[in-house]
Write an enzyme that holds these catalytic residues in place. Structure first.
Site, short mmCIF file in Angstrom:
data_model
loop_
_atom_site.label_atom_id
_atom_site.label_comp_id
_atom_site.label_asym_id
_atom_site.label_seq_id
_atom_site.Cartn_x
_atom_site.Cartn_y
_atom_site.Cartn_z
N ASP A 1 0.90 -1.11 -0.04
CA ASP A 1 0.00 -0.04 -0.06
C ASP A 1 0.88 1.13 -0.07
O ASP A 1 1.98 1.37 0.69
CB ASP A 1 -0.82 0.05 1.32
N VAL B 1 -12.36 3.50 -1.28
CA VAL B 1 -11.91 4.63 -2.04
C VAL B 1 -11.72 4.36 -3.32
O VAL B 1 -12.18 4.67 -4.29
CB VAL B 1 -10.68 5.49 -1.33
N HIS C 1 -10.62 -5.41 -3.34
CA HIS C 1 -9.45 -5.43 -2.84
C HIS C 1 -9.35 -5.93 -1.28
O HIS C 1 -10.46 -5.57 -0.75
CB HIS C 1 -8.49 -4.34 -2.96
N HIS D 1 -6.92 -5.73 2.30
CA HIS D 1 -5.96 -5.21 2.92
C HIS D 1 -5.38 -6.10 3.99
O HIS D 1 -6.01 -6.92 4.74
CB HIS D 1 -6.21 -3.94 4.00
P1 5GP Z 1 -9.88 1.56 0.55
O1 5GP Z 1 -10.05 2.66 1.45
O2 5GP Z 1 -10.54 1.73 -0.89
O3 5GP Z 1 -10.44 0.17 1.08
O4 5GP Z 1 -8.30 1.46 0.12
C1 5GP Z 1 -7.56 1.81 -0.92
C2 5GP Z 1 -6.15 1.71 -0.42
O5 5GP Z 1 -5.10 1.64 -1.74
C3 5GP Z 1 -5.59 2.81 0.35
O6 5GP Z 1 -4.91 2.17 1.51
C4 5GP Z 1 -4.56 3.47 -0.40
O7 5GP Z 1 -3.29 3.95 0.24
C5 5GP Z 1 -4.08 2.60 -1.33
N1 5GP Z 1 -3.55 3.18 -2.69
C6 5GP Z 1 -4.25 3.99 -3.41
N2 5GP Z 1 -3.61 4.48 -4.46
C7 5GP Z 1 -2.65 3.66 -4.43
C8 5GP Z 1 -1.47 3.52 -5.70
O8 5GP Z 1 -1.29 4.37 -6.58
N3 5GP Z 1 -0.58 2.62 -5.32
C9 5GP Z 1 -0.63 1.69 -4.29
N4 5GP Z 1 0.34 0.99 -3.99
N5 5GP Z 1 -1.82 2.08 -3.19
C10 5GP Z 1 -2.50 2.87 -3.41
#
Ligand code: 5GP
Ligand code: ZN
Length: 137
Positions: free
Chosen positions: A32, A96, A101, A103
């Site tokens: 991440d 977001v 996905h 984590h």
């Molecule tokens: P969500 O809040 O959608 O569950 O988590 C999305 C995750 O993707 C976040 O923890 C964010 O830091 C990660 N993320 C967003 N854009 C990128 C990116 O361009 N590269 C990587 N490696 N992680 C990303």
């Protein structure tokens, strides 16, 4: 299957760089970019599905297998006490990136990150019965 504008689809296609820790035919795992803790890893299917509701069960099973494999490696390789598996669906739940996905968040007893403190609300038997009636299969 890719979706234009999806940042994770771009990672799969190497259109934007990432630190890929594991890859097979169906899945990709990468660090991440804004880690909650050291080693915070994201596991995705290579096909674009928006939420848990969209990914077919057999592909979900393959993704979970990768989550397990990466989790065990993280637990063995890093000095951690445990890890959270987190999976957000829809904006209200904090999703977001609209590409399904999971984590993997490494945790230590003293890491001061977040604790899942489940609020203990009161519910009457009547209220429980009402929701039970709505939800049971
Ligand atoms: P969500 O809040 O959608 O569950 O988590 C999305 C995750 O993707 C976040 O923890 C964010 O830091 C990660 N993320 C967003 N854009 C990128 C990116 O361009 N590269 C990587 N490696 N992680 C990303
Ligand atoms: Zn995507």
């Amino acid at each position: 299957m890719n979706e234009a504008g999806c940042i994770f689809c771009k990672i799969i296609k190497r259109e934007i760089p990432s630190k890929i820790v594991f890859e097979n035919d169906l899945n990709l795992a990468f660090l991440d970019i804004s880690p909650i803790s050291k080693g915070h890893t994201i596991v995705i299917p290579k096909k674009h599905y928006s939420t848990l509701e969209d990914i077919p069960e057999d592909e979900l099973a393959e993704t979970i297998k990768v989550v397990k494999k990466i989790s065990i490696n993280i637990h063995k390789s890093l000095e951690i006490d445990g890890y959270n598996i987190l999976q957000n669906n829809f904006a209200a739940a904090g999703q977001v990136v609209k590409h399904f996905h999971m984590h993997i968040i490494p945790r230590s007893y003293d890491d001061d990150k977040f604790r899942l403190e489940i609020p203990k609300n009161q519910a009457s038997d009547e209220e429980l019965n009402e929701i039970y009636g709505q939800l049971k299969f």
